[in-house]
Scaffold this motif. Sequence first.
Motif, PDB file in Angstrom:
ATOM      1  N   ILE A 103       0.734  -1.025  -0.384  1.00  0.00           N
ATOM      2  CA  ILE A 103       0.311   0.310   0.042  1.00  0.00           C
ATOM      3  C   ILE A 103       0.611   1.372  -0.241  1.00  0.00           C
ATOM      4  O   ILE A 103       1.655   1.029   0.039  1.00  0.00           O
ATOM      5  CB  ILE A 103      -1.205   0.058   1.369  1.00  0.00           C
ATOM      6  CG1 ILE A 103       0.079   0.083   2.771  1.00  0.00           C
ATOM      7  CG2 ILE A 103      -1.325  -0.927   1.103  1.00  0.00           C
ATOM      8  CD1 ILE A 103      -1.280   0.445   3.498  1.00  0.00           C
ATOM      9  N   LEU A 104       0.180   2.429  -0.320  1.00  0.00           N
ATOM     10  CA  LEU A 104       0.764   3.299  -0.377  1.00  0.00           C
ATOM     11  C   LEU A 104       1.348   4.617   0.710  1.00  0.00           C
ATOM     12  O   LEU A 104      -0.036   4.116   1.639  1.00  0.00           O
ATOM     13  CB  LEU A 104       0.398   4.220  -1.492  1.00  0.00           C
ATOM     14  CG  LEU A 104       0.492   3.573  -3.074  1.00  0.00           C
ATOM     15  CD1 LEU A 104       0.099   4.320  -4.049  1.00  0.00           C
ATOM     16  CD2 LEU A 104       1.873   3.193  -3.453  1.00  0.00           C
ATOM     17  N   VAL A 120      -0.507   9.552  -8.273  1.00  0.00           N
ATOM     18  CA  VAL A 120      -0.721   7.848  -7.608  1.00  0.00           C
ATOM     19  C   VAL A 120      -0.964   6.586  -8.533  1.00  0.00           C
ATOM     20  O   VAL A 120      -0.413   5.815  -8.538  1.00  0.00           O
ATOM     21  CB  VAL A 120      -1.854   8.702  -7.152  1.00  0.00           C
ATOM     22  CG1 VAL A 120      -2.490   7.030  -6.397  1.00  0.00           C
ATOM     23  CG2 VAL A 120      -1.907   9.707  -6.403  1.00  0.00           C
ATOM     24  N   ALA A 124       1.416   3.201  -8.225  1.00  0.00           N
ATOM     25  CA  ALA A 124       0.401   2.104  -8.251  1.00  0.00           C
ATOM     26  C   ALA A 124       0.485   1.124  -8.760  1.00  0.00           C
ATOM     27  O   ALA A 124       0.927   0.007  -8.389  1.00  0.00           O
ATOM     28  CB  ALA A 124      -0.789   2.525  -8.274  1.00  0.00           C
ATOM     29  N   GLY A 134      -4.588   3.613  -6.236  1.00  0.00           N
ATOM     30  CA  GLY A 134      -4.078   3.403  -5.082  1.00  0.00           C
ATOM     31  C   GLY A 134      -4.540   2.359  -3.930  1.00  0.00           C
ATOM     32  O   GLY A 134      -4.249   2.198  -2.768  1.00  0.00           O
ATOM     33  N   CYS A 135      -5.498   1.893  -4.174  1.00  0.00           N
ATOM     34  CA  CYS A 135      -6.860   0.844  -3.148  1.00  0.00           C
ATOM     35  C   CYS A 135      -6.381  -0.611  -4.058  1.00  0.00           C
ATOM     36  O   CYS A 135      -6.358  -1.096  -5.138  1.00  0.00           O
ATOM     37  CB  CYS A 135      -8.081   1.298  -3.041  1.00  0.00           C
ATOM     38  SG  CYS A 135      -8.577   3.006  -2.533  1.00  0.00           S
ATOM     39  N   ASN A 149      -5.794   3.858   0.367  1.00  0.00           N
ATOM     40  CA  ASN A 149      -5.205   4.711  -0.085  1.00  0.00           C
ATOM     41  C   ASN A 149      -5.547   6.029   0.906  1.00  0.00           C
ATOM     42  O   ASN A 149      -6.471   7.339   1.294  1.00  0.00           O
ATOM     43  CB  ASN A 149      -4.919   5.770  -1.142  1.00  0.00           C
ATOM     44  CG  ASN A 149      -4.451   6.594  -1.116  1.00  0.00           C
ATOM     45  OD1 ASN A 149      -4.016   7.300  -0.395  1.00  0.00           O
ATOM     46  ND2 ASN A 149      -3.905   7.237  -2.546  1.00  0.00           N
TER      47      ASN A 149
END
Length: 364
Positions: A103-104, A120, A124, A134-135, A149
Motif C-alpha cells: 500500500i502507499l 498516484v 500504484a 492506490g487501493c 489509500n
Amino acid sequence: MVQWKAGGVQEAVGDDPEDLKVMVVANLLLLGSKAGYLNLFFRDFYLSKFFKKSFASLKPDMLLVLGDISAEGSDLTRSEWIPVLHQFRRMLGPFLALPFYVILGDRDVGECNQLNAKSVYWVAKNFPGLDSAGCGAFEVSNISFVSLNAVALLCGNNGLRFSVEKVIERESIDLQMDIEGTTEELNELKKFGETSHNLEWRENTMSSGSGPVLLLHFPLHHTSNCSGNGVPTRSYNSLFERTEIPGSRQLVGPGPYELLHTLPPNATEYIFQALRPRIVFSAHSHRFCDRTHPDGTREVTVPAMTWNAGDDPGFVVATFRKNRGAVIISHCSLARESHILIAYISLLILFMSMIFVAKQTQHI
C-alpha cells in the motif's frame, strides 16, 4: 538476529497447514540512487540478508508492505523512482515468489497539496494489486483483504478521496451481499455508488469484526492508550515526547505528516460502519502498537522496518487461524544497529590487537 515477543508471554502455537501466516512490514524508507555507502554496504545489505533468513525460518505464505517504501518518493521524478523500485525488489529477494501486496504511504505520494491522480496511478501500477487510486482488494486462503489509500482520506474535495470512498462503499455492499444475499436495494446502492460522488452514511447491520482484514498506512483515530507486547501504556503527551522529540526520522528527514498523525474521527467512524473490519493493520508511527477500539475492532500498528527510522526496527507476523478463529500476532525486533556496530568495532579492535601482538612477538 530476531527477538520474538508476543505480549510479553511466549505462546507455543502449532502450525496448521490451513493457517495463513503473513509477514507484515512497513516504512522501508529506501533511498534508491541517493543511498550513501553506509546504506548500500551496511543497512541495505543486512536488511536483504534478513529477508532471506526470515523467509527460510518463518516460512510465511504472504508478505504485506504498509507504505513508505521510499524515503522521498513524493519528491522523486519517475526516472528517480526506478532505482527505488529496483532496490525494493532486490531487498525482498525470495519473497517475490510469494503473494505480496503493497500500500502507499505519505512519503510515497505526498501530502494533500501534492496529491494528484496521475502521479498516484503511476506509482500504484508498479506494485501488485493496486488500482488507479492506490487501493486494492484481494483474497488469499479464503481471507479477504482490503487496502485503502489512507493519504487520500485526509484530503477534502479531492478526486482521489472520492475514489477511495467509492472503494469503501463497493466493498461494504459486496460484503452485505455475501452475508445477506443479493437484493434489489443492494443492487441499486451498488449502481449508485459507482456513478455518484454523493456518498451518504448508510446503516450497516453486520456485526463488528465480520468484514475483511483492513490495510492502511495511517492508523485510525483513537482515544485509548497503546498497550501490548510488553510495551508500557503511555499517555498521549508521553508518547509524543518519546516519538517526536528524539526525531526518529532524522536520518532521512521529516515526512509530510508527523508520526502521530492518524485518520480523522469521521473517516475512522465511516470505515468502522461500512467495512466492519476483522482486524486492522496500520503503520506510519514507526512504533509497534496493539490496541482495541471501543467497538471491539483490533488494530495492530507495525513498526518501521529500517535503521533509517531509528535504532530498533521490527515487523509483525500475523497467523490467521482457520474458520475465522483468533488472529495470532507476534511482534519481532531486529538487533539494534548500535549493537551490531559495537560488535564489529570490537572485533576489529581485537583483530588489530592480535596483529600487533604477533608483530611484537616476531621482534623478540
